[in-house]
Design a protein around this motif. Structure first.
Motif, PDB file in Angstrom:
ATOM      1  N   VAL A  52       0.835  -1.205   0.000  1.00 28.31           N
ATOM      2  CA  VAL A  52       0.000   0.000   0.000  1.00 28.31           C
ATOM      3  C   VAL A  52       0.868   1.253   0.000  1.00 28.31           C
ATOM      4  CG1 VAL A  52      -1.731   1.319   1.285  1.00 28.31           C
ATOM      5  CG2 VAL A  52      -1.928  -1.161   1.126  1.00 28.31           C
ATOM      6  N   THR A  56       1.039   3.079  -3.660  1.00 28.48           N
ATOM      7  CA  THR A  56       0.033   4.149  -3.748  1.00 28.48           C
ATOM      8  C   THR A  56       0.418   5.416  -3.006  1.00 28.48           C
ATOM      9  OG1 THR A  56      -1.211   3.450  -1.776  1.00 28.48           O
ATOM     10  CG2 THR A  56      -1.753   2.373  -3.858  1.00 28.48           C
ATOM     11  N   TYR A  58      -0.107   5.866   0.151  1.00 28.97           N
ATOM     12  CA  TYR A  58      -0.995   6.010   1.301  1.00 28.97           C
ATOM     13  C   TYR A  58      -0.280   5.501   2.564  1.00 28.97           C
ATOM     14  CZ  TYR A  58      -5.252   7.255  -1.275  1.00 28.97           C
ATOM     15  OH  TYR A  58      -6.203   7.916  -2.031  1.00 28.97           O
ATOM     16  N   LEU A 108     -10.523   3.928   2.047  1.00 29.74           N
ATOM     17  CA  LEU A 108      -9.814   4.408   0.855  1.00 29.74           C
ATOM     18  C   LEU A 108     -10.555   5.506   0.111  1.00 29.74           C
ATOM     19  CD1 LEU A 108      -8.535   0.967  -0.442  1.00 29.74           C
ATOM     20  CD2 LEU A 108      -7.165   2.766   0.612  1.00 29.74           C
ATOM     21  N   ARG A 111      -8.112  10.620   1.716  1.00 25.66           N
ATOM     22  CA  ARG A 111      -6.696  10.645   1.388  1.00 25.66           C
ATOM     23  C   ARG A 111      -5.919  11.398   2.464  1.00 25.66           C
ATOM     24  NH1 ARG A 111      -6.859  12.912  -4.837  1.00 25.66           N
ATOM     25  NH2 ARG A 111      -8.687  11.741  -5.550  1.00 25.66           N
ATOM     26  N   LEU A 187      -0.935   1.651 -10.140  1.00 28.73           N
ATOM     27  CA  LEU A 187      -0.771   2.013  -8.729  1.00 28.73           C
ATOM     28  C   LEU A 187       0.229   3.152  -8.564  1.00 28.73           C
ATOM     29  CD1 LEU A 187      -0.640  -1.555  -7.133  1.00 28.73           C
ATOM     30  CD2 LEU A 187      -2.512   0.091  -6.943  1.00 28.73           C
ATOM     31  N   GLU A 194      -2.982  11.214  -8.171  1.00 29.53           N
ATOM     32  CA  GLU A 194      -4.196  10.391  -8.247  1.00 29.53           C
ATOM     33  C   GLU A 194      -5.270  11.028  -9.111  1.00 29.53           C
ATOM     34  OE1 GLU A 194      -7.369   8.104  -5.282  1.00 29.53           O
ATOM     35  OE2 GLU A 194      -5.510   8.979  -4.484  1.00 29.53           O
ATOM     36  N   THR A 204      -8.887   4.163 -10.224  1.00 33.73           N
ATOM     37  CA  THR A 204      -8.031   4.356  -9.048  1.00 33.73           C
ATOM     38  C   THR A 204      -8.578   3.660  -7.804  1.00 33.73           C
ATOM     39  OG1 THR A 204      -9.136   6.474  -8.605  1.00 33.73           O
ATOM     40  CG2 THR A 204      -7.104   6.533  -9.910  1.00 33.73           C
ATOM     41  N   LYS A 208      -6.693   0.664  -5.747  1.00 33.57           N
ATOM     42  CA  LYS A 208      -6.336   0.809  -4.331  1.00 33.57           C
ATOM     43  C   LYS A 208      -6.957  -0.302  -3.495  1.00 33.57           C
ATOM     44  CE  LYS A 208      -7.901   5.009  -3.943  1.00 33.57           C
ATOM     45  NZ  LYS A 208      -8.275   6.312  -3.359  1.00 33.57           N
TER      46      LYS A 208
END
Length: 345
Positions: A52, A56, A58, A108, A111, A187, A194, A204, A208
């Protein structure tokens, strides 16, 4: 032809594999061997987190909760469900991966700092649930998980050391395959921008969610394997925000965009944590050291240790090639001067 940096990478991987395989044979006592198991546990968790965080961007502090769910799921299926240990391990991981779908649907959609807050909330909610539901989880008394093997303590550590090493290898292979796939490209476009990725047609949210479920499955496998190894689960430890913080630190320290970055970070942080626990007991000095280490990484190596070493090698390689070109040019000038003198004569 392979360049020098490629040879160095291959050599480093071979040396790491040899060191990992040989460690149980050279460990001086069962405690050092158990510390090695714990470091590999951290390596499995940080690599799982990197599905993750690395792809991404995140930042999740809630992966400790997913590991706790995997540990308790495996432990409950063995202790109260009567399932064979390794069947319970995979069943528990599958259940956590399925549970990650609704969790991902909720988490998700936000953000940045909001996602971090949601991930912390997940940890706190599960901590309260597993502490309060004492009739099932054992509450603050904990849950005792039967050992899967009738072995002596050193042999027990040795077997689980190799099991954790195998799990880390599979997780690294999965990360490597995703990194080189079209799915991984999508990703990484989310990580870079994004909104632009979504405007260009990338699904997207689906991307995710899929990688979050994959990450949850590997995290749950690591947690379940820990339950079978350690044999005693405490909700305060299993659902700790510190666990998620350590995972973020390990990945950032090694390099989140690197295959072996989380593993390198896990080795450094895991060894440091064990050292501080042995030398200073239950004092909060290990937390101070962790905070200082994180600050140093952010200030001086924002991309991590492995990218910094890679940049240094590239700079050295460029310098070496430049010096060769300069010598060749000097020789060429001397040759032309000699030719000019010869023509003048």
């Amino acid at each position: 032809m392979l360049n020098a940096s490629r040879y160095l990478k291959i050599g480093a991987i071979v040396l790491l594999a040899v060191a990992v395989l040989a460690f149980p044979s050279v460990a001086p006592n069962p405690y050092i061997l158990s510390a090695g198991v714990l470091v590999l546990y951290y390596a499995a968790l940080s690599t799982s987190w990197n599905f993750v965080g690395g792809f991404t961007g995140y930042i999740s502090l809630g992966h400790g909760a997913l590991a706790g769910l995997g540990a308790y799921g495996t432990g409950l299926l063995v202790a109260k469900g009567g399932l064979p240990p390794f069947l319970a391990l995979f069943a528990g991981a599958a259940a956590v991966a399925a549970l990650a779908v609704p969790i991902g649907f909720a988490a998700l959609r936000v953000r940045g700092a909001s996602f971090v807050i949601v991930s912390i909330a997940l940890v706190l909610i599960l901590l309260l649930v597993f502490q309060s539901w004492a009739s099932v989880t054992g509450g603050s008394r904990g849950l005792v998980v039967p050992r899967p093997f009738d072995l002596t303590r050193p042999e027990h550590h040795r077997v689980f050391y190799y099991l954790f090493a195998g799990l880390v290898t599979v997780a690294l292979l999965a990360w490597w395959l995703i990194d080189r796939s079209r799915f991984g490209l999508g990703l990484k476009s989310i990580r870079e921008d994004e909104d632009k990725a979504e405007a260009l047609g990338t699904a997207t949210f689906a991307y995710k969610l899929i990688v979050f479920v994959v990450s949850a499955g590997f995290t749950a496998l690591a947690g379940g394997l820990y339950a079978l190894w350690f044999g005693d689960l405490d909700p305060v430890f299993q659902f700790s925000i510190l666990t998620g913080s350590y995972l973020v630190l390990m990945a950032l320290l090694g390099g989140v965009r690197q295959l072996f970055g989380p593993v390198a970070g896990a080795i450094i942080v895991g060894v440091a944590l064990e050292y501080f626990k042995v030398e200073y007991g239950d004092t909060p000095l290990h937390l101070v050291a962790t905070g200082l280490l994180l600050a140093l990484v952010v200030l001086f190596m924002p991309d991590g240790i492995l990218p910094a070493i890679g940049d240094l090698l590239k700079r050295f390689d460029r310098t070496k090639r430049s010096s060769i070109r300069e010598v060749s040019a000097a020789e060429l000038r001397e040759q032309r001067l000699a030719e000019a003198k010869g023509a003048a004569r």
